[in-house]
Design a protein around this motif. Structure first.
Motif, PDB file in Angstrom:
ATOM      1  N   LYS A 243       0.829  -1.200   0.000  1.00 29.59           N
ATOM      2  CA  LYS A 243       0.000   0.000   0.000  1.00 29.59           C
ATOM      3  C   LYS A 243       0.865   1.252   0.000  1.00 29.59           C
ATOM      4  O   LYS A 243       0.537   2.244  -0.647  1.00 29.59           O
ATOM      5  CB  LYS A 243      -0.915  -0.002   1.225  1.00 29.59           C
ATOM      6  CG  LYS A 243      -1.839   1.205   1.298  1.00 29.59           C
ATOM      7  CD  LYS A 243      -2.798   1.097   2.478  1.00 29.59           C
ATOM      8  CE  LYS A 243      -3.739   2.297   2.522  1.00 29.59           C
ATOM      9  NZ  LYS A 243      -4.709   2.195   3.651  1.00 29.59           N
ATOM     10  N   TYR A 244       1.976   1.210   0.755  1.00 28.41           N
ATOM     11  CA  TYR A 244       2.858   2.370   0.866  1.00 28.41           C
ATOM     12  C   TYR A 244       4.196   2.051   0.202  1.00 28.41           C
ATOM     13  O   TYR A 244       4.798   1.012   0.462  1.00 28.41           O
ATOM     14  CB  TYR A 244       3.109   2.724   2.337  1.00 28.41           C
ATOM     15  CG  TYR A 244       1.839   2.919   3.130  1.00 28.41           C
ATOM     16  CD1 TYR A 244       1.088   4.083   3.021  1.00 28.41           C
ATOM     17  CD2 TYR A 244       1.389   1.932   4.010  1.00 28.41           C
ATOM     18  CE1 TYR A 244      -0.075   4.266   3.757  1.00 28.41           C
ATOM     19  CE2 TYR A 244       0.225   2.108   4.747  1.00 28.41           C
ATOM     20  CZ  TYR A 244      -0.503   3.275   4.612  1.00 28.41           C
ATOM     21  OH  TYR A 244      -1.656   3.448   5.342  1.00 28.41           O
ATOM     22  N   PRO A 249       4.167  10.156  -2.030  1.00 30.80           N
ATOM     23  CA  PRO A 249       2.841   9.595  -2.312  1.00 30.80           C
ATOM     24  C   PRO A 249       2.194   8.981  -1.069  1.00 30.80           C
ATOM     25  O   PRO A 249       0.977   9.073  -0.883  1.00 30.80           O
ATOM     26  CB  PRO A 249       3.132   8.528  -3.369  1.00 30.80           C
ATOM     27  CG  PRO A 249       4.371   8.999  -4.048  1.00 30.80           C
ATOM     28  CD  PRO A 249       5.180   9.630  -2.961  1.00 30.80           C
ATOM     29  N   ALA A 250       3.021   8.367  -0.194  1.00 37.44           N
ATOM     30  CA  ALA A 250       2.485   7.787   1.040  1.00 37.44           C
ATOM     31  C   ALA A 250       1.954   8.874   1.970  1.00 37.44           C
ATOM     32  O   ALA A 250       0.909   8.696   2.610  1.00 37.44           O
ATOM     33  CB  ALA A 250       3.565   6.968   1.743  1.00 37.44           C
ATOM     34  N   MET A 253      -1.418   9.818   0.661  1.00 36.17           N
ATOM     35  CA  MET A 253      -2.415   8.776   0.916  1.00 36.17           C
ATOM     36  C   MET A 253      -2.897   8.820   2.364  1.00 36.17           C
ATOM     37  O   MET A 253      -4.099   8.698   2.644  1.00 36.17           O
ATOM     38  CB  MET A 253      -1.828   7.399   0.608  1.00 36.17           C
ATOM     39  CG  MET A 253      -2.812   6.262   0.778  1.00 36.17           C
ATOM     40  SD  MET A 253      -2.071   4.654   0.401  1.00 36.17           S
ATOM     41  CE  MET A 253      -1.664   4.868  -1.337  1.00 36.17           C
ATOM     42  N   ILE A 254      -1.965   9.002   3.291  1.00 36.50           N
ATOM     43  CA  ILE A 254      -2.330   9.056   4.713  1.00 36.50           C
ATOM     44  C   ILE A 254      -3.219  10.265   4.990  1.00 36.50           C
ATOM     45  O   ILE A 254      -4.215  10.172   5.717  1.00 36.50           O
ATOM     46  CB  ILE A 254      -1.056   9.096   5.589  1.00 36.50           C
ATOM     47  CG1 ILE A 254      -0.304   7.770   5.500  1.00 36.50           C
ATOM     48  CG2 ILE A 254      -1.421   9.388   7.052  1.00 36.50           C
ATOM     49  CD1 ILE A 254       1.059   7.775   6.169  1.00 36.50           C
ATOM     50  N   ARG A 256      -5.216  11.812   2.832  1.00 33.76           N
ATOM     51  CA  ARG A 256      -6.537  11.589   2.221  1.00 33.76           C
ATOM     52  C   ARG A 256      -7.379  10.631   3.039  1.00 33.76           C
ATOM     53  O   ARG A 256      -8.591  10.831   3.212  1.00 33.76           O
ATOM     54  CB  ARG A 256      -6.368  11.038   0.797  1.00 33.76           C
ATOM     55  CG  ARG A 256      -5.876  12.047  -0.218  1.00 33.76           C
ATOM     56  CD  ARG A 256      -6.075  11.526  -1.630  1.00 33.76           C
ATOM     57  NE  ARG A 256      -5.447  10.227  -1.839  1.00 33.76           N
ATOM     58  CZ  ARG A 256      -4.180  10.048  -2.212  1.00 33.76           C
ATOM     59  NH1 ARG A 256      -3.398  11.099  -2.395  1.00 33.76           N
ATOM     60  NH2 ARG A 256      -3.695   8.842  -2.396  1.00 33.76           N
ATOM     61  N   GLU A 257      -6.774   9.563   3.539  1.00 38.02           N
ATOM     62  CA  GLU A 257      -7.537   8.514   4.207  1.00 38.02           C
ATOM     63  C   GLU A 257      -7.753   8.753   5.699  1.00 38.02           C
ATOM     64  O   GLU A 257      -8.772   8.329   6.256  1.00 38.02           O
ATOM     65  CB  GLU A 257      -6.831   7.168   4.020  1.00 38.02           C
ATOM     66  CG  GLU A 257      -6.780   6.695   2.566  1.00 38.02           C
ATOM     67  CD  GLU A 257      -6.119   5.347   2.411  1.00 38.02           C
ATOM     68  OE1 GLU A 257      -6.154   4.794   1.296  1.00 38.02           O
ATOM     69  OE2 GLU A 257      -5.567   4.832   3.409  1.00 38.02           O
TER      70      GLU A 257
END
Length: 312
Positions: A243-244, A249-250, A253-254, A256-257
């Motif tokens: 996922k990471y 980008p990670a 993602m963190i 956003r989620e």
């Protein structure tokens, strides 16, 4: 007849590098042994999604209740093994980069030089610690409870399942983590040292170093915690699909989620370790170097002692 009152300050020669390194390693290992449970809690916070971890005390209670007190020291061997080489790089690389930047680029002694040498030394340090950190994270991860018999079993499992490259997973995030922490730490303590008055006693110097280290370490932690969270997430992944991957980008993602606040998961136990841990480092280092001087060297009690920097 008039007399002049002259204050004579006795300053001895600095300890040889290998003695200073040994003292730093002993102080660092002592700090690890005493403060390591907070590092386990920090990792659990960083790996949690949502509000799975409610508080530091609650996390301690849960770990002891479900996994036993020994779980608070799971994964402690890798950071102990890497402590001496990490100290050597932290001290040695800082001096080498300082000389390089002063000679090649003409940078004077300043906050800019302190930040530049700190960032460079931190990036260099990351190349050595990344594999040890990865093994530590795997052992601390609650999901891996019972998967590994011990540290060497963890190492052999990673080699068998992921290959040699697996030990360098999260290298990018580790470099950013260490570069930001060391840059912030050395840059801030340079300014704080200049702002504080010069101490007149050894105890005053100890207090000044403690204050400088605590402030610098706190700033470094504020700067590097988001990449520490990413590093922990990346290194905890043993089997794909992952996922990471890359750090930035990670981060996105963190956010956003889980929201931007998730980038600072584990910040409180990390800072709580920093203050007492920094004090332990200074006290033990002072005791060990004083003992070395009494038993190995002839010299006067010094007010010019260089203390080790705090831990990540």
């Amino acid at each position: 007849m008039a007399t002049n009152n002259v204050k004579i300050v006795a300053v001895e020669k600095p300890l040889p590098f290998h003695f200073s390194l040994a003292a730093g390693a002993i102080a660092g290992v002592t700090e690890i042994l005493m403060m390591y449970p907070l590092d386990v809690v920090k990792t659990r916070f960083q790996l949690s999604v949502g509000n799975a971890q409610s508080s530091i005390v609650g996390s301690f209670k849960e770990i002891i209740k479900t996994e036993g007190p020994k779980a608070l020291y799971r994964g402690i061997l890798p950071p102990i093994l890497v402590e001496a080489p990490k100290r050597a790089i932290k001290f040695g690389a800082n001096e080498q980069y300082r000389t390089l930047y002063k000679e090649k680029f003409g940078l004077p002694d300043s906050k800019t030089l302190a930040v530049a040498t700190g960032v460079s030394a931190g990036a260099t340090e990351a190349l050595v610690v990344v594999s040890f950190d990865l093994v530590k994270i795997r052992l601390q991860d609650k999901r891996n409870a019972g998967k590994y018999k011990n540290t060497m079993d963890c190492v052999s499992t990673i080699m068998r399942e992921e290959g040699f490259r697996g030990f360098f997973k999260g290298l990018e995030a580790t470099i950013l983590r260490h570069a930001l922490w060391n840059g912030g730490y050395f840059g801030v303590i340079s300014g704080v040292r200049d702002a504080l008055p010069e101490p007149e006693t050894k105890e005053g110097l100890l207090l000044k170093n403690f204050v400088c280290g605590s402030i610098g370490g706190t700033v470094g932690t504020i700067l590097n915690t988001p990449f520490d969270v990413v590093k922990t997430r990346v290194q905890s992944q043993a089997v794909g699909p992952f996922k990471y991957n890359w750090a930035f980008p990670a981060l996105g993602m963190i956010i956003r989620e889980e929201g931007a606040a998730a980038l600072y998961k584990g910040f409180l136990p990390k800072v709580l370790r920093l203050g007492p841990g920094g004090g332990i480092l200074l006290v033990v280092y002072d005791f060990v170097t004083s003992y070395m001087r009494k038993t190995s060297f002839e010299g006067l009690d010094s007010n010019n002692v260089q203390y080790p920097s705090g831990s990540l």
